[in-house]
Write an enzyme that holds these catalytic residues in place. Structure first.
Site, PDB file in Angstrom:
ATOM      1  N   LYS A  24      41.922  25.877  50.791  1.00 28.07           N
ATOM      2  CA  LYS A  24      41.400  26.276  49.527  1.00 28.07           C
ATOM      3  C   LYS A  24      41.977  26.562  48.958  1.00 28.07           C
ATOM      4  O   LYS A  24      42.869  26.337  47.573  1.00 28.07           O
ATOM      5  CB  LYS A  24      39.859  26.108  49.110  1.00 28.07           C
ATOM      6  CG  LYS A  24      39.838  26.641  47.352  1.00 28.07           C
ATOM      7  CD  LYS A  24      38.252  26.914  47.079  1.00 28.07           C
ATOM      8  CE  LYS A  24      37.743  28.258  47.613  1.00 28.07           C
ATOM      9  NZ  LYS A  24      38.397  29.048  46.323  1.00 28.07           N
ATOM     10  N   ASN A  25      42.612  28.068  48.849  1.00 28.60           N
ATOM     11  CA  ASN A  25      43.296  28.799  48.508  1.00 28.60           C
ATOM     12  C   ASN A  25      44.847  29.154  48.535  1.00 28.60           C
ATOM     13  O   ASN A  25      45.304  29.064  47.757  1.00 28.60           O
ATOM     14  CB  ASN A  25      42.705  30.626  48.804  1.00 28.60           C
ATOM     15  CG  ASN A  25      41.529  30.501  48.257  1.00 28.60           C
ATOM     16  OD1 ASN A  25      40.967  30.172  47.352  1.00 28.60           O
ATOM     17  ND2 ASN A  25      41.127  32.075  48.438  1.00 28.60           N
ATOM     18  N   ARG A  95      37.932  29.600  38.124  1.00 29.41           N
ATOM     19  CA  ARG A  95      39.089  30.418  38.354  1.00 29.41           C
ATOM     20  C   ARG A  95      40.432  30.339  38.455  1.00 29.41           C
ATOM     21  O   ARG A  95      40.823  30.886  37.657  1.00 29.41           O
ATOM     22  CB  ARG A  95      38.314  31.777  38.629  1.00 29.41           C
ATOM     23  CG  ARG A  95      37.406  32.482  37.973  1.00 29.41           C
ATOM     24  CD  ARG A  95      37.384  33.969  39.002  1.00 29.41           C
ATOM     25  NE  ARG A  95      38.339  34.964  38.680  1.00 29.41           N
ATOM     26  CZ  ARG A  95      38.613  35.743  37.431  1.00 29.41           C
ATOM     27  NH1 ARG A  95      37.426  35.555  36.797  1.00 29.41           N
ATOM     28  NH2 ARG A  95      39.532  36.602  36.558  1.00 29.41           N
ATOM     29  N   CYS A 119      32.557  36.326  36.296  1.00 26.97           N
ATOM     30  CA  CYS A 119      32.101  35.963  37.396  1.00 26.97           C
ATOM     31  C   CYS A 119      31.711  37.330  38.974  1.00 26.97           C
ATOM     32  O   CYS A 119      30.990  38.351  38.247  1.00 26.97           O
ATOM     33  CB  CYS A 119      33.903  35.772  38.264  1.00 26.97           C
ATOM     34  SG  CYS A 119      34.032  36.999  40.007  1.00 26.97           S
ATOM     35  N   ARG A 124      36.931  40.347  37.543  1.00 30.59           N
ATOM     36  CA  ARG A 124      37.953  39.341  37.231  1.00 30.59           C
ATOM     37  C   ARG A 124      39.325  39.707  36.562  1.00 30.59           C
ATOM     38  O   ARG A 124      39.578  38.666  36.368  1.00 30.59           O
ATOM     39  CB  ARG A 124      37.607  38.180  38.100  1.00 30.59           C
ATOM     40  CG  ARG A 124      36.760  38.186  39.174  1.00 30.59           C
ATOM     41  CD  ARG A 124      37.213  38.535  40.733  1.00 30.59           C
ATOM     42  NE  ARG A 124      38.116  37.456  40.543  1.00 30.59           N
ATOM     43  CZ  ARG A 124      37.867  36.348  41.383  1.00 30.59           C
ATOM     44  NH1 ARG A 124      36.546  36.370  41.677  1.00 30.59           N
ATOM     45  NH2 ARG A 124      38.786  35.498  42.102  1.00 30.59           N
ATOM     46  N   ASP A 310      36.998  38.044  51.153  1.00 32.41           N
ATOM     47  CA  ASP A 310      36.168  36.453  51.363  1.00 32.41           C
ATOM     48  C   ASP A 310      35.421  36.626  52.827  1.00 32.41           C
ATOM     49  O   ASP A 310      34.670  35.387  53.236  1.00 32.41           O
ATOM     50  CB  ASP A 310      37.264  35.457  51.240  1.00 32.41           C
ATOM     51  CG  ASP A 310      37.529  35.358  49.579  1.00 32.41           C
ATOM     52  OD1 ASP A 310      37.237  35.641  49.017  1.00 32.41           O
ATOM     53  OD2 ASP A 310      38.506  33.970  49.411  1.00 32.41           O
ATOM     54  N   VAL A 332      38.433  45.643  47.792  1.00 35.91           N
ATOM     55  CA  VAL A 332      39.311  44.890  46.706  1.00 35.91           C
ATOM     56  C   VAL A 332      38.260  44.168  45.458  1.00 35.91           C
ATOM     57  O   VAL A 332      39.211  44.227  45.068  1.00 35.91           O
ATOM     58  CB  VAL A 332      39.624  43.206  48.055  1.00 35.91           C
ATOM     59  CG1 VAL A 332      40.113  42.136  46.565  1.00 35.91           C
ATOM     60  CG2 VAL A 332      40.716  43.614  48.828  1.00 35.91           C
ATOM     61  N   ARG A 402      31.580  24.670  46.726  1.00 38.44           N
ATOM     62  CA  ARG A 402      33.270  25.098  45.882  1.00 38.44           C
ATOM     63  C   ARG A 402      34.268  24.809  46.695  1.00 38.44           C
ATOM     64  O   ARG A 402      35.490  23.969  47.077  1.00 38.44           O
ATOM     65  CB  ARG A 402      32.878  26.122  44.645  1.00 38.44           C
ATOM     66  CG  ARG A 402      31.952  25.635  44.124  1.00 38.44           C
ATOM     67  CD  ARG A 402      32.070  26.624  43.042  1.00 38.44           C
ATOM     68  NE  ARG A 402      33.705  27.721  43.447  1.00 38.44           N
ATOM     69  CZ  ARG A 402      34.024  28.950  43.646  1.00 38.44           C
ATOM     70  NH1 ARG A 402      33.028  29.781  43.929  1.00 38.44           N
ATOM     71  NH2 ARG A 402      35.401  28.846  44.489  1.00 38.44           N
TER      72      ARG A 402
HETATM   73  C1  UD1 Z   1      41.944  35.428  45.000  1.00 34.57           C
HETATM   74  C2  UD1 Z   1      41.354  34.542  46.153  1.00 34.57           C
HETATM   75  C3  UD1 Z   1      39.944  34.994  46.031  1.00 34.57           C
HETATM   76  C4  UD1 Z   1      40.075  36.227  47.260  1.00 34.57           C
HETATM   77  C5  UD1 Z   1      40.854  37.157  46.705  1.00 34.57           C
HETATM   78  C6  UD1 Z   1      40.949  38.554  47.033  1.00 34.57           C
HETATM   79  C7  UD1 Z   1      42.251  32.129  45.081  1.00 34.57           C
HETATM   80  C8  UD1 Z   1      41.709  30.813  44.548  1.00 34.57           C
HETATM   81  N1  UD1 Z   1      41.350  33.037  45.140  1.00 34.57           N
HETATM   82  O1  UD1 Z   1      41.128  35.870  44.071  1.00 34.57           O
HETATM   83  O2  UD1 Z   1      39.303  33.749  46.864  1.00 34.57           O
HETATM   84  O3  UD1 Z   1      39.005  36.856  47.288  1.00 34.57           O
HETATM   85  O4  UD1 Z   1      42.242  36.409  46.239  1.00 34.57           O
HETATM   86  O5  UD1 Z   1      41.686  38.237  48.439  1.00 34.57           O
HETATM   87  O6  UD1 Z   1      42.849  31.960  45.796  1.00 34.57           O
HETATM   88  N2  UD1 Z   1      43.306  42.461  39.296  1.00 34.57           N
HETATM   89  C9  UD1 Z   1      43.674  43.261  38.174  1.00 34.57           C
HETATM   90  N3  UD1 Z   1      44.190  42.457  37.340  1.00 34.57           N
HETATM   91  C10 UD1 Z   1      45.193  41.030  37.336  1.00 34.57           C
HETATM   92  C11 UD1 Z   1      44.342  40.449  38.785  1.00 34.57           C
HETATM   93  C12 UD1 Z   1      43.964  41.061  39.364  1.00 34.57           C
HETATM   94  O7  UD1 Z   1      43.028  44.764  38.489  1.00 34.57           O
HETATM   95  O8  UD1 Z   1      45.499  40.730  36.832  1.00 34.57           O
HETATM   96  C13 UD1 Z   1      42.076  43.177  40.327  1.00 34.57           C
HETATM   97  C14 UD1 Z   1      41.145  42.110  41.051  1.00 34.57           C
HETATM   98  O9  UD1 Z   1      39.379  43.096  40.125  1.00 34.57           O
HETATM   99  C15 UD1 Z   1      40.643  42.361  42.378  1.00 34.57           C
HETATM  100  C16 UD1 Z   1      42.219  42.155  43.371  1.00 34.57           C
HETATM  101  O10 UD1 Z   1      43.334  42.318  41.723  1.00 34.57           O
HETATM  102  O11 UD1 Z   1      40.331  44.039  42.246  1.00 34.57           O
HETATM  103  C17 UD1 Z   1      42.471  41.922  43.790  1.00 34.57           C
HETATM  104  O12 UD1 Z   1      42.381  40.136  42.504  1.00 34.57           O
HETATM  105  P1  UD1 Z   1      43.017  38.555  43.269  1.00 34.57           P
HETATM  106  O13 UD1 Z   1      43.931  39.009  44.124  1.00 34.57           O
HETATM  107  O14 UD1 Z   1      43.825  38.430  41.718  1.00 34.57           O
HETATM  108  O15 UD1 Z   1      42.248  37.838  43.112  1.00 34.57           O
HETATM  109  P2  UD1 Z   1      42.271  36.199  43.041  1.00 34.57           P
HETATM  110  O16 UD1 Z   1      43.357  35.996  42.914  1.00 34.57           O
HETATM  111  O17 UD1 Z   1      41.501  36.622  41.677  1.00 34.57           O
END
Ligand code: UD1
Length: 440
Positions: A24-25, A95, A119, A124, A310, A332, A402
């Site tokens: 999925k991801n 998202r 979320c 997030r 995850d 995370v 999902r």
């Molecule tokens: C993706 C995955 C999700 C997984 C996560 C962490 C998809 C669709 N989703 O989510 O299943 O749980 O990676 O492996 O691939 N952060 C910031 N600023 C930002 C973006 C992120 O501070 O602009 C922080 C987040 O709050 C979190 C960390 O970075 O603490 C990691 O988040 P991120 O890797 O961005 O998660 P997603 O990409 O949303």
């Protein structure tokens, strides 16, 4: 959201073989990046999930026609270039819809994408996505809940994507997908190394992009004028594969998961080994024999190659039955413990202090009605239900739909007693109604 529940009669050791679906991801950012392609694109092994349906709808609204072929591939082609808005109604459902921002900006010079909003697994933010795109020269403002971004032509830059909790996966996807069409060279440091980002990068290379360093935290991108089309198959879903293996472990069963990539779940396999599982690991499959009672674990989640956040909830479910006390440290998404309270309804003993959960293993869990709060929490509840005495009803199973392709059918194939029913209705074999809301 559909109102299906899963009724699980626990206590059966799972046995047999199932195959992992496509990731999925990996599929979602790849589908979003199809906006960049000037020629038709065919994507194989896209899982049939409600999140994919949301992405299909969004792409259709953005002028990218998409249809399933008879042999199960998804064919996409840009038929109109003028639409640039990703509506709140779709982005709030998933998202990963935010991944269209970079491709729209790079290919259509403009994007209006709803902020994803709240979320269930904690804050997030998308600040790193926006800062990265701004450094590529995009003008970005937030207005009435939408990100408005524009740039006549993006320009290569040196961008550091590291955040407080490590790298950002979809942030890397957004900035990488934009940089491939930027003028000049881009150096991305602090980039995510997740296999799903490597897969996106390979897809972009197949379209004609020039990217070096995939799988490391530094990516070097030479911008090109345009991208063509391609046929591409996404990698197997490592989170689904891990979930199915934990299902074998928690039921003291014997399960083979085929069509998976064991190297992508190396640390999860280590944890299962520590828990006392017997593992036979081949190139594309793992056979697991679960212990009579798991040994306790020390789990620390982190960016790849650490244990994925995850899989945290599923491993916590396993720890609830361990012969001793386990600790689960979530680095995370520090607040991602909603499943703990629901697991407690089945008899689990979990104490939480900030991002650390202490799980005191019990010999048995007891069936009860529980509610899924997010995608992976719902998987953890299903796993716990499979191991519990008596019947467990998992409500709000739309969360599971999902991100897991036919999980109930796969578990039934492994002799699990799992039935999908309408809430408050007798069991019926219903086909999935996969429209739901999402947060991962
Ligand atoms: C993706 C995955 C999700 C997984 C996560 C962490 C998809 C669709 N989703 O989510 O299943 O749980 O990676 O492996 O691939 N952060 C910031 N600023 C930002 C973006 C992120 O501070 O602009 C922080 C987040 O709050 C979190 C960390 O970075 O603490 C990691 O988040 P991120 O890797 O961005 O998660 P997603 O990409 O949303």
């Amino acid at each position: 959201m559909n109102h299906d529940v899963l009724r699980i009669q626990g206590g059966t050791a799972l046995t047999g073989q199932v195959s992992a679906s496509g990731s999925k991801n990996a599929a979602l950012p790849i589908l979003a990046a199809s906006i960049l392609a000037d020629q038709p694109v065919r994507i194989g092994r896209v899982p049939r999930l409600s999140d994919v349906v949301v992405m299909q709808r969004l792409l259709a609204e953005l002028g990218v026609s998409n249809r399933w072929t008879a042999d199960g591939w998804l064919e996409l082609e840009t038929v109109a270039l003028n639409a640039v808005q990703a509506r709140y109604q779709l982005v709030r459902q998933m998202r990963a819809s935010f991944c269209v921002l970079g491709p729209l900006l790079a290919r259509r010079q403009r994007a209006i994408v709803s902020l994803p909003g709240g979320c269930n697994i904690g804050p997030r933010p998308v600040d790193l996505h926006l800062a990265g795109l701004a450094q590529l020269g995009a003008e970005i403002r937030i207005h009435r809940g939408y990100v408005w971004a524009q740039a006549d032509r993006l320009r290569g830059a040196r961008i550091d994507l590291s955040g407080r909790h490590g790298s950002t996966v979809t942030g890397t996807a957004n900035v990488l997908s934009a940089a491939v069409l930027a003028q000049g060279e881009t150096w991305l440091t602090g980039a995510a190394c997740e296999p799903e980002i490597v897969d996106l990068g390979r897809f972009l290379i197949a379209l004609g992009a020039q990217i070096e360093g995939l799988g490391t935290s530094t990516l070097h991108i030479r911008g090109v004028e345009q991208l063509g089309g391609t046929s591409y198959q996404v990698i197997p879903d490592r989170i689904e594969a891990a979930t199915l293996l934990v299902a074998g472990a928690i039921t003291a069963g014997r399960v083979t998961v085929s069509h998976m990539a064991p190297k992508h779940v190396h640390q999860v396999l280590n944890a299962l080994d520590e828990a006392g599982c017997q593992l036979q690991i081949d190139t594309d499959r793992v056979t697991l024999k679960g212990p009579t009672r798991p040994r306790p674990l020390q789990i620390v989640t982190g960016p790849y190659p650490a244990i994925p956040t995850d899989v945290q909830a599923q491993l916590m479910a396993l720890c609830t039955l361990a012969d001793g006390t386990s600790q689960v440290c979530e680095t995370v998404f520090p607040q991602r413990f909603q499943h703990a309270a629901e697991l407690a309804r089945l008899g689990a003993v979990v104490e939480q202090q900030e991002n650390l959960a202490t799980v005191r293993g019990r010999p048995t869990l007891h069936g009860a009605t529980v509610q899924a709060t997010d995608l992976r929490a719902s998987a953890a509840l299903v796993l716990a239900g499979l191991a519990a005495d008596g019947q467990t009803t998992v409500q709000k199973i739309a969360h599971l739909d999902r991100g897991y392709e036919a999980m109930d059918e796969k578990l039934s194939r492994l002799s699990g007693h799992v039935r999908r029913c309408l809430d408050n209705q007798p069991a019926v074999n219903r086909k999935l109604n996969r429209a739901s809301t999402s947060d991962q």
